[in-house]
Design a protein around this motif. Structure first.
Motif, PDB file in Angstrom:
ATOM      1  N   LYS A   1       0.831  -1.213   0.000  1.00  0.00           N
ATOM      2  CA  LYS A   1       0.000   0.000   0.000  1.00  0.00           C
ATOM      3  C   LYS A   1       0.862   1.257   0.000  1.00  0.00           C
ATOM      4  CE  LYS A   1      -4.127  -1.931   2.097  1.00  0.00           C
ATOM      5  NZ  LYS A   1      -4.840  -2.106   3.374  1.00  0.00           N
ATOM      6  N   ASN A   2       0.271   2.338  -0.506  1.00  0.00           N
ATOM      7  CA  ASN A   2       0.937   3.633  -0.603  1.00  0.00           C
ATOM      8  C   ASN A   2       0.769   4.353   0.739  1.00  0.00           C
ATOM      9  OD1 ASN A   2       2.287   5.667  -2.123  1.00  0.00           O
ATOM     10  ND2 ASN A   2       0.320   6.665  -2.574  1.00  0.00           N
ATOM     11  N   GLN A   3       1.658   4.013   1.697  1.00  0.00           N
ATOM     12  CA  GLN A   3       1.451   4.495   3.076  1.00  0.00           C
ATOM     13  C   GLN A   3       2.542   5.438   3.573  1.00  0.00           C
ATOM     14  OE1 GLN A   3       1.286   0.758   5.194  1.00  0.00           O
ATOM     15  NE2 GLN A   3      -0.943   0.868   5.419  1.00  0.00           N
ATOM     16  N   ILE A   4       2.156   6.308   4.477  1.00  0.00           N
ATOM     17  CA  ILE A   4       3.135   7.053   5.283  1.00  0.00           C
ATOM     18  C   ILE A   4       2.739   6.901   6.758  1.00  0.00           C
ATOM     19  CG2 ILE A   4       3.825   8.738   3.529  1.00  0.00           C
ATOM     20  CD1 ILE A   4       1.856  10.725   4.699  1.00  0.00           C
ATOM     21  N   THR A   5       3.679   7.188   7.642  1.00  0.00           N
ATOM     22  CA  THR A   5       3.371   6.994   9.058  1.00  0.00           C
ATOM     23  C   THR A   5       2.837   8.287   9.673  1.00  0.00           C
ATOM     24  OG1 THR A   5       5.606   7.609   9.679  1.00  0.00           O
ATOM     25  CG2 THR A   5       5.199   5.262   9.383  1.00  0.00           C
ATOM     26  N   ALA A   6       2.097   8.113  10.769  1.00  0.00           N
ATOM     27  CA  ALA A   6       1.550   9.281  11.468  1.00  0.00           C
ATOM     28  C   ALA A   6       1.245   8.918  12.904  1.00  0.00           C
ATOM     29  CB  ALA A   6       0.282   9.759  10.778  1.00  0.00           C
ATOM     30  N   LYS A   7       1.052   9.953  13.701  1.00  0.00           N
ATOM     31  CA  LYS A   7       0.686   9.769  15.103  1.00  0.00           C
ATOM     32  C   LYS A   7      -0.687  10.407  15.320  1.00  0.00           C
ATOM     33  CE  LYS A   7       2.611  12.250  18.458  1.00  0.00           C
ATOM     34  NZ  LYS A   7       3.697  12.859  19.230  1.00  0.00           N
ATOM     35  N   ILE A   8      -1.557   9.706  16.041  1.00  0.00           N
ATOM     36  CA  ILE A   8      -2.896  10.266  16.313  1.00  0.00           C
ATOM     37  C   ILE A   8      -2.781  11.381  17.360  1.00  0.00           C
ATOM     38  CG2 ILE A   8      -5.211   9.758  17.226  1.00  0.00           C
ATOM     39  CD1 ILE A   8      -4.678   8.341  14.600  1.00  0.00           C
ATOM     40  N   LEU A   9      -3.297  12.560  17.021  1.00  0.00           N
ATOM     41  CA  LEU A   9      -3.324  13.658  17.993  1.00  0.00           C
ATOM     42  C   LEU A   9      -4.662  13.709  18.715  1.00  0.00           C
ATOM     43  CD1 LEU A   9      -1.602  16.611  16.113  1.00  0.00           C
ATOM     44  CD2 LEU A   9      -0.584  15.021  17.746  1.00  0.00           C
ATOM     45  N   GLU A  10      -5.721  13.662  17.939  1.00  0.00           N
ATOM     46  CA  GLU A  10      -7.043  13.648  18.579  1.00  0.00           C
ATOM     47  C   GLU A  10      -8.072  13.157  17.584  1.00  0.00           C
ATOM     48  OE1 GLU A  10      -9.065  17.508  18.997  1.00  0.00           O
ATOM     49  OE2 GLU A  10      -7.150  18.405  18.436  1.00  0.00           O
TER      50      GLU A  10
END
Ligand SMILES: Nc1ncnc2c1ncn2[C@@H]1O[C@H](COP(=O)(O)OP(=O)(O)O)[C@@H](O)[C@H]1O
Ligand SMILES: [Mg+2]
Length: 377
Positions: A308-317
């Motif tokens: 998959k065409n993914q990037i990483t992230a962090k949930i803020l809210e």
């Protein structure tokens, strides 16, 4: 808008106020029976364009052609007097005469200029127009005895009663409260379609333009940036201005890592996170670009996938909004995105959790050059 016959053509239309070029060489065709909207931020020249069409502004350059309803020919009307133009306008302020009853207000346009009509026929037409806007009971009231919504209906009745070929409406809903605005815009669209009128709307409100129009002309600093159906413009914005002004948009700064055929690998600035985009008109390798991602077009996943065409992230809210959840995430380079996530059957998100964002390469619009920020209205 079944047939595409032009009823009005703007050719290199230009209007200046001193040093300000309010309308800058605008070319636009308006088709018979369509609802077209001039959309753009405050001061971009929408009203001046509309007022030039109506004959309320004397233009500095270009030509306006209008279809003559008698012989069907397109004829220049650039210097024709306001009253001789086969159009009617609804103003933002409604411009009703305060000392006249609703009946007299609606009658007024039929008693002046080339539109003088016998009294009996006038009465019949006024009552018909008032009925169309569901205001037949208001005939004897004065404007001060009407609500904003009622005044707006009377302004529309006064415009349609003269049986114009084109209806011009400048921010006609802006004095109504949010709920009434939404109701009224769908009523007016239905009415215009029922009568079979051509209408040119002016608004700065993109959601209003998207919902009411057959086509939209997006304006910026006196020029038309793009013309197309609401869907075309939403799906294929020509440039970063249109992309950011229409619909909701996240903006990510990236660099082009490599290019192949019609796609590119883009890496977030100051990060090793990269993804693919197929919307890359005219980009060069190593170029810094702005990428527009719609909040509806990003999928949040708990799992990493190589395919998959993914990037990483962090949930803020995350915020529950009925059928959708509005999620704020932070990318590896600290860019913050908003994502609209359908919550049915999804695993809940934890604040601080690491997730993977799947990006549809056809929905990641990358633009080189200066980013044109739409001014806030
Ligand atoms: N009568 C006028 N005199 C001087 N400048 C004007 C006049 N009308 C409009 N302008 C200027 O022309 C530009 C376009 O204005 P306008 O067409 O009213 O924009 P919009 O309707 O998109 O908000 C703005 O910079 C505005 O200040
Ligand atoms: Mg205006």
């Amino acid at each position: 808008m079944s047939k595409k016959t032009p009823i009005l053509i703007l050719e290199n239309l230009t209007k200046k106020f001193g040093d300000v070029i309010a309308v800058d060489n605008v070319n636009l065709e308006i088709y018979e029976g369509e609802i077209i909207t001039l959309l753009g931020p405050s001061g971009c020249g929408k009203s001046t364009t509309l007022r030039s069409i109506a004959g309320l502004e004397k233009v500095d350059g270009g030509e306006i052609y209008f279809k003559d309803r008698n012989d069907g020919q397109m004829k220049p009307i650039t210097n024709l007097a306001v009253r001789k133009r086969d159009m009617a306008m609804v103003f933002q302020s409604y411009a009703l005469w305060p000392h006249m009853t609703v009946f007299k207000n609606v009658e007024f346009g039929m008693t002046v200029g080339s539109r003088q009509i016998p009294k009996e026929e006038r009465k019949e037409r006024i009552l018909k127009a008032l009925k169309m806007v569901q205001a037949e009971k208001l005939a004897e009231r004065k404007p001060s005895e009407l609500s904003g919504g009622q005044q707006q209906r009377i302004a529309v009745a006064r415009a349609i009663v003269v049986n114009p070929s084109i209806l011009l409406l400048d921010e006609p809903f802006s004095n109504l409260d949010a709920k009434l605005r939404i109701e009224t815009r769908s009523e007016i669209r239905t009415l215009i379609k029922k009568i079979g009128l051509t209408a040119i709307f002016v608004t700065h409100d993109q959601s209003e333009a998207l919902s009411i129009s057959d086509r939209i002309a997006v304006m910026n600093k006196g020029i038309v940036e793009q013309v197309g159906s609401p869907l075309e413009i939403w799906q294929h914005p020509f440039n970063s201005f249109v992309g950011a002004f229409i619909g909701e948009a996240n903006l990510i700064k990236c660099q082009v890592l490599n290019l192949e055929n019609n796609s590119a690998v883009l890496c977030l600035l100051n990060s090793n996170d990269c993804f693919k985009s197929n919307q890359i008109k005219g980009l060069k390798v190593k170029e810094n670009v702005h990428v527009i991602l719609r909040p509806q077009m990003i999928e949040i996943s708990h799992d990493k996938s190589e395919t998959k065409n993914q990037i990483t992230a962090k949930i803020l809210e995350s915020m529950f909004m009925g059928t959708l959840e509005y999620v704020k995430v932070e990318l590896s380079n600290k860019t913050i995105l908003t994502i609209h996530r359908k919550i049915i059957k999804e695993v809940p998100l934890e604040r601080g959790e690491k997730v993977f964002l799947e990006i549809d390469p056809d929905q990641a619009f990358a633009y080189g050059g200066e980013f044109q920020t739409p001014a806030v209205y």
